[in-house]
Design an enzyme around this catalytic site. Structure first.
Site, mmCIF file in Angstrom:
data_model
loop_
_atom_site.group_PDB
_atom_site.id
_atom_site.type_symbol
_atom_site.label_atom_id
_atom_site.label_comp_id
_atom_site.label_asym_id
_atom_site.label_seq_id
_atom_site.Cartn_x
_atom_site.Cartn_y
_atom_site.Cartn_z
ATOM 1 N N ASP A 165 -3.143 12.217 3.339
ATOM 2 C CA ASP A 165 -3.790 11.327 2.368
ATOM 3 C C ASP A 165 -3.361 11.511 0.913
ATOM 4 O OD1 ASP A 165 -5.406 9.766 4.066
ATOM 5 O OD2 ASP A 165 -6.789 11.433 4.313
ATOM 6 N N ASP B 102 -2.509 4.131 8.876
ATOM 7 C CA ASP B 102 -2.851 4.268 7.447
ATOM 8 C C ASP B 102 -1.773 5.046 6.694
ATOM 9 O OD1 ASP B 102 -4.795 4.495 9.494
ATOM 10 O OD2 ASP B 102 -6.385 4.924 8.077
HETATM 11 N N1 GLY Z 1 -7.537 5.709 5.785
HETATM 12 C C1 GLY Z 1 -8.805 5.738 6.390
HETATM 13 C C2 GLY Z 1 -9.419 4.409 6.559
HETATM 14 O O1 GLY Z 1 -8.776 3.387 6.398
HETATM 15 O O2 GLY Z 1 -10.601 4.391 6.876
#
Ligand code: GLY
Length: 402
Positions: A120, A182
């Site tokens: 992240d 993601d």
């Molecule tokens: N990246 C986590 C979400 O989209 O919830």
């Protein structure tokens, strides 16, 4: 400009018939991008005055609440509030917002004090410091971003060809190497670093990651898995599963958003046509699946549709991604099609149904964070606001050229 777009658009037919209701509606004329941007800037100004601690950052507001619930700098969403401040400063030139943007961005440097334990970093540091560096050319921000990129790259597994998204899930879920859709967004940090003094290998990692995900996370019909699980010995793709979607085979709406946005960005950075083609196919699949009011339900396959919760965050991510994607599409009719879908999404998000107005501190209502865990369902969520604001700014840039 709008009239020209509309006339050309109405000639396209086919799949676009679906959209005509949005662009021909009389009240379409009422969508004024400058008013919506002003709404975001005003709300940003009033929220920033209520926040005391710069390392305590807005994340969500539940239906019965008025004010942001906050998280610390290590939460994956920590970069979005500073990012909103940078966008608000960029469009308003208001130096009181600049002061706050710096104030909320600076504590994020400490994220790098602990060993990287997930993918992240891009969300956290590129949305915040990346925008800050773009607007101020701060050397400190640049140095931090370069360290962050190297740190993210340590999660790359050359045998598999992707970044390990969630180290903690290796044992917990028995996912030896796992990569989530993601993760596409975080490649932007690697591309940026390779152009700004970092190693060429960062670029190579980002490209290889995008290529591997094209053949694993993206299904043959251009829907997407949330998670791809790989073998660490020979690197083969074991299976696609879900973490935040309805089921392993369903289409989690935000996942489709991350994919459209991510492959568009990878095309911008590489100019390799296969990535644009992928983004286009993902976008066409979204258009085929989207409901009447265009804003997706949290998962396209939730059997309780039409009573399932919506996900305004997915709509905002897709609107922003489509506006960039359309700018690369050569065929004029297709370009207009994607711009019109983005406009429909923005218009719907800017309606009384999705806009929070005076209901709470956020810009938008009705996002879904984690349905399987039953958290952030039908809530305001900070990343919905971030991508909505970004999409408005992209739409403004587009329309101001005519
Ligand atoms: N990246 C986590 C979400 O989209 O919830």
């Amino acid at each position: 400009m709008k009239r020209n777009l509309l006339i050309q658009f109405l000639g396209i037919g086919g799949i676009l018939g679906l959209l005509v209701s949005c662009v021909t509606k009389k009240d379409n004329e009422e969508f004024n991008v400058n008013n919506m941007i002003e709404y975001c800037v005003d709300k940003t100004r009033s929220t920033m005055l209520t926040l005391d601690d710069a390392d305590s950052l807005p994340r969500n507001i539940y239906l019965y609440q008025k004010n942001w619930n906050k998280v610390g700098i290590h939460d994956w969403t920590s970069g979005f509030w500073p990012g909103i401040l940078w966008y608000a400063y960029e469009v308003s030139g208001d130096t009181s917002i600049l002061t706050q943007a710096k104030r909320f961005t600076n504590p994020l440097q400490d994220i790098l004090d602990v060993p990287v334990d997930n993918h992240d970093l891009g969300f956290m540091l590129f949305c915040s410091m990346g925008n800050g560096e773009r607007l101020t050319k701060s050397i400190e921000y640049k140095k931090t971003l370069l360290v962050a990129a190297d740190s993210l790259a340590t999660l790359f597994n050359p045998k598999v060809g992707t970044i390990l998204s969630w180290p903690a899930m290796r044992e917990k879920m028995n996912w030896p190497h796992n990569t989530i859709i993601d993760n596409m967004i975080n490649l932007e940090l690697l591309f940026w670093a390779s152009k700004n003094g970092g190693s060429q290998s960062l670029y190579d990692i980002a490209v290889r990651h995008a290529e591997t995900c094209m053949h694993t996370l993206i299904r043959p019909d251009y829907t997407t898995y949330h998670v791809a699980v790989f073998d660490t010995i020979d690197g083969h793709f074991i299976k696609g599963v879900t973490h935040q979607g309805y089921s392993d085979d369903s289409q989690w709406a935000r996942g489709q958003g991350w994919a459209i946005y991510g492959y568009t960005m990878v095309y911008r950075e590489t100019k390799d046509k296969k990535f644009l083609d992928t983004a286009i196919n993902l976008a066409d699949k979204f258009i085929q699946m989207m409901p009447q009011d265009k804003v997706p339900y949290w998962d396209f396959n939730d059997p309780s549709i039409p009573n399932a919760p919506k996900d305004a965050s997915a709509a905002a991510i897709i609107a922003s991604g489509l506006l960039e994607m359309a700018s690369y599409v050569k065929d004029e009719n297709s370009k207009i099609k994607y711009q019109e879908v983005a406009l429909c999404l923005l218009k719907e998000l800017s309606s009384d149904k999705y806009l929070s107005g005076n209901k709470n501190q956020a810009f938008l209502l009705h996002s879904t964070g984690h349905w399987p865990k039953r958290t952030e369902i039908d809530a305001s969520i900070i990343y919905a606001d971030y991508y909505y604001f970004e999409a408005l700014l992209r739409y403004k840039n587009l329309t101001s050229r005519f």
